[in-house]
Design a protein around this motif. Structure first.
Motif, mmCIF file in Angstrom:
data_model
loop_
_atom_site.group_PDB
_atom_site.id
_atom_site.type_symbol
_atom_site.label_atom_id
_atom_site.label_comp_id
_atom_site.label_asym_id
_atom_site.label_seq_id
_atom_site.Cartn_x
_atom_site.Cartn_y
_atom_site.Cartn_z
ATOM 1 N N UNK A 43 9.726 45.247 46.395
ATOM 2 C CA UNK A 43 9.901 46.663 47.082
ATOM 3 C C UNK A 43 9.241 46.707 48.552
ATOM 4 N N UNK A 94 6.521 46.862 57.548
ATOM 5 C CA UNK A 94 7.104 47.776 58.430
ATOM 6 C C UNK A 94 8.228 47.914 58.725
ATOM 7 N N UNK A 109 -4.332 47.190 57.914
ATOM 8 C CA UNK A 109 -3.681 48.187 57.166
ATOM 9 C C UNK A 109 -2.742 47.795 56.079
ATOM 10 N N UNK A 117 -1.651 48.073 46.147
ATOM 11 C CA UNK A 117 -0.590 48.038 45.285
ATOM 12 C C UNK A 117 -0.391 47.202 44.120
ATOM 13 N N UNK A 185 -7.625 51.087 55.970
ATOM 14 C CA UNK A 185 -6.723 52.120 56.194
ATOM 15 C C UNK A 185 -7.303 53.180 57.263
ATOM 16 N N UNK B 7 -0.988 59.985 53.378
ATOM 17 C CA UNK B 7 -1.570 58.491 52.882
ATOM 18 C C UNK B 7 -2.555 57.868 53.867
ATOM 19 N N UNK B 8 -3.460 57.176 53.514
ATOM 20 C CA UNK B 8 -4.370 56.791 54.273
ATOM 21 C C UNK B 8 -3.991 55.535 54.942
ATOM 22 N N UNK B 9 -2.788 54.892 54.278
ATOM 23 C CA UNK B 9 -2.143 53.726 55.035
ATOM 24 C C UNK B 9 -1.139 54.117 56.052
ATOM 25 N N UNK B 10 -1.401 53.619 57.321
ATOM 26 C CA UNK B 10 -0.520 54.071 58.229
ATOM 27 C C UNK B 10 0.890 53.322 57.896
ATOM 28 N N UNK B 11 0.759 52.252 57.245
ATOM 29 C CA UNK B 11 2.085 51.345 56.943
ATOM 30 C C UNK B 11 2.780 52.234 55.946
ATOM 31 N N UNK B 12 2.027 52.724 54.776
ATOM 32 C CA UNK B 12 2.988 53.601 53.893
ATOM 33 C C UNK B 12 3.342 54.792 54.371
ATOM 34 N N UNK B 13 2.549 55.441 55.401
ATOM 35 C CA UNK B 13 3.239 56.706 55.733
ATOM 36 C C UNK B 13 4.563 56.488 56.607
ATOM 37 N N UNK B 14 4.618 55.202 57.237
ATOM 38 C CA UNK B 14 5.810 55.077 58.106
ATOM 39 C C UNK B 14 6.818 54.745 57.057
ATOM 40 N N UNK B 15 6.463 53.923 55.981
ATOM 41 C CA UNK B 15 7.631 53.602 55.158
ATOM 42 C C UNK B 15 8.097 54.931 54.386
ATOM 43 N N UNK B 52 -0.456 60.412 48.310
ATOM 44 C CA UNK B 52 -1.224 59.175 47.717
ATOM 45 C C UNK B 52 -2.512 59.634 46.911
ATOM 46 N N UNK B 104 3.828 53.352 43.152
ATOM 47 C CA UNK B 104 4.060 52.108 44.035
ATOM 48 C C UNK B 104 4.062 50.778 43.219
ATOM 49 N N UNK B 105 4.951 49.762 43.545
ATOM 50 C CA UNK B 105 5.890 49.809 44.590
ATOM 51 C C UNK B 105 7.009 50.599 44.028
ATOM 52 N N UNK B 106 7.626 51.154 45.188
ATOM 53 C CA UNK B 106 8.951 51.874 44.966
ATOM 54 C C UNK B 106 10.024 51.418 45.831
#
Lengths: 191, 127
Positions: A43, A94, A109, A117, A185, B7-15, B52, B104-106
């Protein structure tokens, strides 16, 4: 203090921590952890990304990302790999939104989020209710009881990566958002 | 349609933002619940919030409760997107006022399917 064996019969006592709390091997097995990690990989990292169950030695510096679990079982779920591999993982996570030049905080991050996860799903597989900390990135917490560890060693794109659920003795504090935000984060814990 | 991703994770926000933009959403993001409330306080009211659970400053559950306590934000649909997958946590989030829950994961398809259930697919991708 319990003894390891009673009359040659394994009572499970030797696997328990000194205060009678269960150890991780009583609660979750390696195939379950592997399944959680593989689901996360498909995922987050990519559908075609394969994890090969082989151990290897990381080249150069290593970095770890982990979350703490506090509940009936208390410990950390830790991912460890080489810094370059962590950067590759970040680019994979990313995908097209990856910046041309990755900064340390981008890697912290993204690697922290993968640990989050995986750790969240390991927590869900444990009995009872537990709390999950925010992810941290840096030097992995020490293994405090070698019998309270489930560990997977895999290769991703030929590079070694380990995933472990390792118990904490004495117990870890109940997780709270760290003062001033010390998680990777947003606040960019350095690698 | 508008979406706010917290979301506190930038990566997850981008996704998550990337998925929603691909579906036709106008997206803003925030790093924790308090920042998310600041966006709503500005008057930028989204159709959808993806939030999140575990975050510093203000977590997702506190955010959901805060949004639900303000009648002006009643129209906002909230979807928790989190690695908190214990049944009790899901029940708590829904009881607090979240409409949907994605663990998550999704995959992008999972987000698409949840939005279809909620009737929140922008027109051009709603088949």
């Amino acid at each position: 203090m319990s003894t390891a064996h009673t009359g040659g019969i394994d009572t499970g006592e030797r696997r328990r921590s000194g205060d009678g709390r269960p150890v991780i091997t009583d609660l979750i097995d390696e195939p379950t952890v592997q399944s959680i990690v593989e689901d996360a990989w498909v995922a987050l990292v990519g559908e075609d990304e394969v994890l090969i169950p082989l151990a290897g030695e990381p080249i150069g510096d290593v970095v770890s990302a982990w979350v703490d679990v506090v509940g009936p079982w208390t410990g950390s779920v830790v991912l460890t790999t080489g810094r370059q591999t962590a950067a590759e993982l970040t680019r994979a996570l990313l995908a097209e939104s990856s910046p041309e030049l990755l900064e340390d905080e981008d890697v912290a991050d993204a690697f922290g989020e993968i640990a989050n996860v995986v750790g969240g799903n390991v927590k869900a597989a444990l009995p009872g209710s537990s709390a999950l900390s925010l992810p941290e990135v840096g030097e992995a917490p020490a293994v405090r009881n070698p019998e309270d560890v489930v560990r997977l060693d895999v290769l991703w794109r030929g590079q070694p990566l380990s995933i472990s659920a390792q118990g904490a003795l004495p117990p870890l504090p109940v997780p709270h958002p760290p003062p001033g935000g010390q998680s990777p984060h947003e606040n960019g814990a350095s690698l | 349609m508008r979406a706010l991703v917290i979301d506190d994770s930038r990566a997850m926000r981008r996704i998550v933002s990337g998925i929603l933009i691909g579906l036709g959403y106008e997206v803003r993001d925030a790093g924790h619940g308090r920042e998310g409330l600041d966006v709503l306080d500005e008057g930028w009211i989204p159709d959808l919030v993806c939030v999140d659970w575990n975050m510093p400053v203000m977590d997702g559950l506190q955010f959901v409760s805060a949004v639900r306590s303000n009648p002006a934000w009643r129209s906002v649909t909230i979807m928790m997107v989190t690695s908190e997958s214990e049944h009790t946590q899901i029940v708590r989030a829904l009881a607090a006022g979240a409409h949907e829950y994605v663990i998550k994961p999704f995959t992008a398809d999972a987000i698409h399917d949840k939005l279809a259930l909620l009737g929140l697919l922008p027109q051009e991708v709603s088949l």
